[in-house]
Every structure is written in structure tokens, then in C-alpha cells.
Design a protein around this motif. Structure first.
Motif, PDB file in Angstrom:
ATOM      1  N   SER A 459      62.262  83.740  38.035  1.00 62.49           N
ATOM      2  CA  SER A 459      63.689  83.537  37.744  1.00 62.49           C
ATOM      3  C   SER A 459      63.910  83.123  36.292  1.00 62.49           C
ATOM      4  O   SER A 459      64.560  82.121  35.980  1.00 62.49           O
ATOM      5  N   ARG A 513      64.666  79.157  30.651  1.00 66.34           N
ATOM      6  CA  ARG A 513      64.505  78.415  31.901  1.00 66.34           C
ATOM      7  C   ARG A 513      63.744  79.292  32.885  1.00 66.34           C
ATOM      8  O   ARG A 513      64.008  80.491  33.001  1.00 66.34           O
ATOM      9  N   HIS A 514      62.767  78.688  33.562  1.00 65.81           N
ATOM     10  CA  HIS A 514      62.053  79.443  34.579  1.00 65.81           C
ATOM     11  C   HIS A 514      61.636  78.511  35.713  1.00 65.81           C
ATOM     12  O   HIS A 514      61.610  77.282  35.555  1.00 65.81           O
ATOM     13  N   ARG A 515      61.313  79.120  36.854  1.00 66.66           N
ATOM     14  CA  ARG A 515      60.892  78.373  38.031  1.00 66.66           C
ATOM     15  C   ARG A 515      59.406  78.608  38.256  1.00 66.66           C
ATOM     16  O   ARG A 515      58.906  79.735  38.150  1.00 66.66           O
ATOM     17  N   THR A 516      58.684  77.538  38.544  1.00 64.74           N
ATOM     18  CA  THR A 516      57.248  77.641  38.779  1.00 64.74           C
ATOM     19  C   THR A 516      56.980  78.002  40.236  1.00 64.74           C
ATOM     20  O   THR A 516      57.895  78.045  41.075  1.00 64.74           O
ATOM     21  N   GLY A 519      58.371  75.788  42.831  1.00 63.73           N
ATOM     22  CA  GLY A 519      59.824  75.705  42.937  1.00 63.73           C
ATOM     23  C   GLY A 519      60.465  74.820  41.897  1.00 63.73           C
ATOM     24  O   GLY A 519      61.699  74.746  41.815  1.00 63.73           O
ATOM     25  N   TRP A 521      61.867  73.668  38.289  1.00 60.73           N
ATOM     26  CA  TRP A 521      62.466  74.353  37.147  1.00 60.73           C
ATOM     27  C   TRP A 521      61.958  73.731  35.853  1.00 60.73           C
ATOM     28  O   TRP A 521      61.863  72.511  35.732  1.00 60.73           O
TER      29      TRP A 521
END
Length: 683
Positions: A459, A513-516, A519, A521
Motif C-alpha cells: 500500500s 507511506r507504506h504498510r509492512t 500491518g 504503517w
């Protein structure tokens, strides 16, 4: 002695000697704008044995406080201040962070010894005597330090009694007071051999039977790193630091060249910390603290903690950065590369990992990249990486990269780790650098978000925002469902600068911004610099009438149509070289760099250059003109004895001209330089 690395000719006494720092830089091949990684250092002789007597002292770099940088000899330096600092060490967690020495500097004594030849504490400053202050410091679980000079008098303008010829009596007096640390300065030494003077005090301290850390403040004049390890626990490598970027960074680069000489119980000392004194930004203070820690330097706080801002405490108590400084292996960080002002410094740690500093010397944000192998780590499938200012973990396949703000430092701890892929992936966020434009124009900038880790970044979203009134429009995708390891989200942006924007560098903010996998952020924000120029008029123009894109100066601001004076703008005199006065031009102080926008519309830059007459019989510099990264003219060394020298530089087609003044490789000594009658011809 306290003398600035960058000094002005109107200051005398304490700043009367040439700064050693810049000379060491030149000797080590680390210029102000180093363009390549330095050569491997020459073989270093075996490290000298530790000082006899009190083995085991300062096995990690000493941490504490010294009053000089914040008070000098002013009235606020007194018993109340010293006790207040000791209280704050306990109350604000500094003691728990590792700071233990509360040290007095010059001006604690009366100007004359008593009839028995003993030192007399100033009764106004210390009405209860030095022993009582030491007792108070000890009652807090801390240690106490004092100052004197290896000469007949100390370094202050008043000149308090020095220890030359009184070493054994003074050392006994210090021990009786409960002193744990002695800073031994270098003023008024009467020409006595340095090693002899410092050896005598070493022996005098040992004779007391009290363990006293011995700080040899010889300013690097006689290469103490080659012999002081036999005498004391730390030795000054440079002239005195001042609370300015130019002073701090030049001293740092000089000290970096001496990495092979540092070891447990023997430390290169680039002088005290300026964090909290107000002359630098918090970004620059974080660089100061980061680089001192990577260099395994003593961490002696030089600000009055009673009035220091909260940001200073945040920096000074960063336990992860302190742990790098205090690492028991005792290695000083070594330079891996320094091209274009993008420095990579790696420090070997006791656990086998590396502390890696990505330091941006430049005046604009830059992306700095290295690899785990380049910083000395073994080949591995992946590595765990810890950002010591963000306090965040990530995994990388080996690339270590960050966009670093101007004068900033990213400090990471990296180690081979079999579980590296379980960490969130390291994500590199960057954009095109050095974009040059004009008000009213639209420029295309490309940003990149790259997964450097072993798992996908999910994401992914990216945004670019500019100053108020700027228009930023994405021209390609700003999101990705996932970035697999090694994948990149590249986004084109059209950036329009508002009409009427003045010349200068402007920072936009690129946010990703990213999600690992877990879950969580992760958000990263980095600066993106756009350089806004204002076209110069057709014909022959005085550049001092134009607004520069950027400017930096070794002492005070760059002056228009004046020489450099003290530290404030407009306090210089007329530009005068070889007895000839000029109405127009720039007054600078080495090292200096001033950039102007030409927009490809100018043909030549001319000037009469030289060392300003206000420098007296001192000063030597070199002038250079750079057109879009190509050197268009250079003078070689110009001294105070030379008349004004004509410079002509072909800048045809160049977008940017950069006017550089260096110290000519002999150290910064009253290097006031003038770009007199500085003019540009445009169409």
C-alpha cells in the motif's frame, strides 16, 4: 588556548594563533569540498603504551561538562553554576546517560599565587573553596575536573597562574581537593618542549597517588596523537571549537583523519560540544553529536544546561548515539567516501556491527548511498539496520541509503543478521536533485520509492508538497499496491514556481507511506531542493547587486560591497586590497562559496581578487570560479602581500556560477578574501 578555527583580524589574544584544523584537513587530503574518497592512510606506528600510574582510566571516551564554551570568564561562572550543573546531571537523566565529569575551565583562581606558591581560588566565584565544590559534585555520584596551563600563565586575557615550574605542588593541591580530571592547556609555555612539559605534569599527577584523567590540550601543534598516549587519556587534535557550522565541520574533518590513533584509554579530542549554545540549527547540532560519537570523541557538554533549550537535552541524552561513542571496542570511525560533500563514515563496534554516518556537508539535501560491504561488514544475504535518531529498525539486502538534509547526518547501526528479512523492509525515498528554475516556470521532477529489504512494502503512497503558492501536479502513478524487494515506484511531478519568487533554494517535502507485513504503517519524509534563480539584466552587472542562490562563509556572513568584519552582517569596512579601495564586490572569509543564477544567458565573470588589507600581514587564500561544475578560472595561492589580481572566467551557457575561496591548503588564518569589482556580462 582558545582560538577559533575561523577567525577575524580584530580579535586578539586568545585567538592569536592559526587554527590547526584546516591545516590537518589539507595534510590528510580532505579538502572543504572533497571530490573523492581519501586515499588509505599511511601505516601508523604501533600505538604507544598507556600512561603509567593509573591504568584503566577513560577506557571509553570521557563524558561530562565544561563551562568554557558558554561562559568564558564571565561572572556567571561560579560555585552556584557548577552546583546547578551537577544537580541537572541527576535531575535530567544526564548522569544515567553516562555523563559523569563536571569540569571547571579557566578563571577559577586569583591572578597571583599566595606567599607559599599555592593557587588561590577566587573567593568571589568560589567563596567556599574548590574542595567544597568538589565535595558537592562527588555527593551527587559524579566526578570533578579542573583546568590549568602548561605555561607560566593560563590562556585568558587576564592570565591566571599556570603550572609550568609548579607541577608537583599544583598536582598535589588538585589531588587534595578531590580532582578527578585535569585539562592541561598550552598557553605561555615559554618555548619549552611540549612533550617535556606534558610529561612533567604526567609524573606529578602519578606522584599524588590519585587517579586523575589527564586531558592534554596542546591544540595538535606537535602531533600529540603520536606521543600523548604515553602520557594521558585524551589529547586535543585541533584549535578551539566555536559555535558555528564552519568551525565545527572543519574541526570534524581534521579529526577524522586521525582515526588510527584512537584506542581505549587514549582518545583524539576535537574539543567540546556546542549543542545548545544557539549558533547552529538543531540539524547541525545532531550532526555535531553524531559525528563526535562516530569519532569516539570525548563528549563534554559546553552549554549552560540551566538555560539550554529542550532540544539540546533531546540530543545530548540520545542513549543509542551515546552507545556508539562509548562502544568498548574503542574504534574511531573511518572515512569510506566523501565525494561531492556526501560523507560516509564507518565505525567498527564490539558486537561486529558498524555504526555508519551518512553526513551531508552540502547546503542542499543530497541522497547518500553506500553498501554493507563498503563499510566493512562481511558478505551476507541481508542485514539489520537501526536508525539511531528515528529509533526504528529495518532490513536491507546490503544497500544503505538516505536523503540527508543540508548539514544533516543520518546515523544507523548495521549488522549481518540471519533474521534480517523479518524486519520491515528498508525503503529509500528520494527525488531528482539540484533542479534549477525561475519564477513562473514549470519543471519536471521525478521521485522514487525503492524497497531495499527482503519483504514487500504494501500500500505504497507518495506525495510531494511545496511552499505556499507553489503548484505541484503528479503526472504518473502516486501509489502501488505493493513493492517487491528491489521494486521502485517512480513518479513524475510538474512543479510550478509562483511569479515573483526571489532567488534562493527552496525545500519541498516528499512523503512516502507504506504498510509492512505486520500491518504497521511507516512514514518517511525527505526534503527536495529546488533552486530558484532570477535572470540577470543584459549588459555588465555588479554581482553584489544580485541575489545569490546560496552562500556559505567561514566567518560571519558574506558581505555585499563591504569586507568581512565581525560576526554580524554589515559590520565590515571598505573592500581594500593592496591599498586600493573598491566600491563594489563581495567580502568573504575562507572557506567560502557563493552561487548565482545565470540561466545560460551570460558570457563572462570578471573580478579583482585578493586578501583584504584588514588582515594585516596574515592571510593566504585561493580563488576559483566554477561554471555548472566545471572550473572556469583559478588563481592559485594569493597572500596578504599580493596586489589585486585580475580574474576572467568564461561562463558561456552555464546555468549557475559558483565563486569559491579556499584556505590555499595552509590552514585558516585571518583569511579575509575580496571579490572586488565582481561583474558579469549577460545578453
Amino acid at each position: 588556548m582558545r582560538h577559533l578555527a575561523m577567525r577575524e583580524p580584530r580579535i586578539t589574544g586568545r585567538r592569536a594563533l592559526a587554527a590547526v584544523a584546516a591545516g590537518l584537513i589539507a595534510a590528510a587530503g580532505l579538502g572543504v569540498n572533497a571530490q573523492a574518497a581519501p586515499a588509505a592512510p599511511a601505516p601508523v606506528p604501533a600505538r604507544p603504551a598507556a600512561a603509567p600510574g593509573h591504568q584503566g582510566l577513560a577506557l571509553t571516551p570521557p563524558m561530562g561538562f565544561n563551562n568554557w564554551n558558554s561562559t568564558h570568564c564571565r561572572d556567571e561562572f561560579d560555585e552556584s553554576m557548577v552546583k546547578g550543573i551537577a544537580d541537572l546531571f541527576v535531575e535530567r537523566g544526564l548522569k544515567d546517560a553516562g555523563y559523569e565529569y563536571v569540569n571547571l575551565d579557566d578563571c577559577w583562581a586569583l591572578p597571583e599565587r599566595d606567599a607559599d606558591g599555592r593557587l588561590v581560588p577566587d573567593p568571589k566565584r568560589f567563596p567556599n573553596g574548590i574542595g567544597a565544590v568538589a565535595d558537592y559534585v562527588h555527593s551527587k555520584g559524579l566526578k570533578f575536573g579542573i583546568y590549568t596551563s602548561a605555561g607560566t600563565k593560563t590562556c585568558s586575557d587576564i592570565g591566571f597562574p599556570g603550572a609550568l615550574g609548579h607541577e608537583y605542588g599544583d598536582a598535589r593541591q588538585f589531588a587534595d581537593w578531590g580532582v578527578d580530571y585535569l585539562k592541561y592547556d598550552n598557553c605561555n609555555n615559554q618555548g619549552v618542549d611540549a612533550k617535556q612539559r606534558y610529561t612533567t605534569m604526567r609524573d606529578a599527577l602519578a606522584a599524588t597517588g590519585r587517579p586523575i584523567v589527564y586531558s592534554i590540550c596542546e591544540w595538535g601543534q606537535n602531533k600529540p596523537w603520536e606521543w600523548a598516549g604515553e602520557l594521558g587519556q585524551l589529547w586535543r587534535t585541533t584549535g578551539d571549537i566555536s559555535d558555528s557550522w564552519s568551525s565545527m565541520s572543519s574541526i570534524m574533518k581534521a579529526n577524522l583523519a586521525l582515526a588510527p590513533y584512537a584506542h581505549p584509554g587514549g582518545w583524539n579530542d576535537p574539543d567540546m560540544l556546542e549543542v545548545g549554545n544557539g549558533g547552529m540549527t538543531d540539524t547541525e547540532y545532531r550532526t555535531h553529536f553524531s559525528m563526535w560519537s562516530v569519532m569516539a570523541a570525548p563528549l563534554l557538554i559546553g552549554s549552560d544546561l540551566r538555560t539550554a533549550p529542550e532540544s539540546a537535552f533531546d540530543i545530548l541524552t540520545n542513549d543509542e548515539v551515546i552507545a556508539v561513542d562509548q562502544d568498548p571496542l574503542g574504534r574511531q570511525g573511518e572515512v569510506v567516501s566523501s565525494e561531492g560533500g556526501r560523507w560516509v563514515v564507518s565505525k567498527e563496534l564490539a558486537d561486529g556491527g558498524r555504526a555508519v554516518a551518512l553526513f551531508n556537508e552540502g547546503s542542499r539535501a543530497q541522497r547518500i548511498e553506500t553498501t554493507a560491504r563498503a563499510v566493512g561488514l562481511p558478505q551476507a544475504r541481508g542485514y539489520a539496520m537501526r536508525d539511531l535518531w528515528k529509533h526504528s529498525d529495518a532490513g536491507t539486502t546490503g544497500t544503505i541509503a538516505a536523503t540527508v538534509p543540508a548539514h544533516g547526518t543520518v546515523l544507523v547501526r548495521v549488522a549481518a543478521d540471519r533474521k534480517w528479512a523479518q524486519y520491515p523492509p528498508a525503503v529509500d525515498v528520494s527525488a531528482d536533485g539540484d533542479t534549477v528554475t525561475e519564477a513562473g516556470r514549470t519543471e519536471r521532477i521525478t521521485s522514487r520509492v525503492t524497497d531495499l529489504g527482503g519483504s514487500a512494502a504494501h500500500s505504497v503512497r507518495v506525495a510531494l508538497t511545496g511552499p505556499e503558492g507553489w503548484r505541484v501536479t503528479p503526472r504518473s502513478a502516486t501509489s502501488a499496491r505493493a513493492l517487491e524487494p528491489g521494486g521502485t515506484l517512480a513518479t513524475d511531478w510538474d512543479v510550478t514556481v509562483p511569479e515573483g519568487t526571489s532567488a534562493g533554494d527552496r525545500d519541498l517535502t516528499l512523503t512516502a507511506r507504506h504498510r509492512t507485513r505486520s500491518g504497521a504503517w511507516v512514514t518517511s519524509a525527505v526534503p527536495v531542493t529546488v533552486r530558484v534563480g532570477v535572470p540577470l539584466p543584459a549588459g555588465r552587472t555588479a554581482l553584489s547587486d544580485a541575489g545569490p542562490l546560496s552562500s556559505s562563509n567561514g566567518w560571519g556572513p558574506v558581505e555585499r560591497d563591504r569586507s568581512v568584519g565581525e560576526s554580524q552582517a554589515g559590520d565590515g569596512g571598505p573592500i581594500t586590497v593592496g591599498g586600493r579601495e573598491f566600491a563594489k564586490g563581495l567580502g568573504v572569509h575562507a572557506p567560502s562559496s557563493v552561487e548565482y543564477y545565470l540561466g545560460g544567458a551570460c558570457s563572462e565573470v570578471t573580478a579583482q581578487v585578493g586578501v583584504d588589507d584588514e588582515s594585516g600581514d596574515r592571510g593566504s587564500v585561493a580563488f576559483e570560479v566554477w561554471a555548472d561544475g566545471t572550473r572556469a578560472a583559478s588563481t592559485g595561492t594569493v597572500t596578504h602581500a599580493d596586489p589585486a589580481l585580475a580574474v576572467l572566467a568564461d561562463v558561456s551557457g552555464a546555468d549557475v556560477v559558483r565563486l569559491v575561496v579556499t584556505d590555499a591548503g595552509d590552514g585558516v588564518d585571518y583569511d579575509h578574501a575580496d571579490w572586488a569589482d565582481l561583474r558579469v556580462t549577460c545578453v
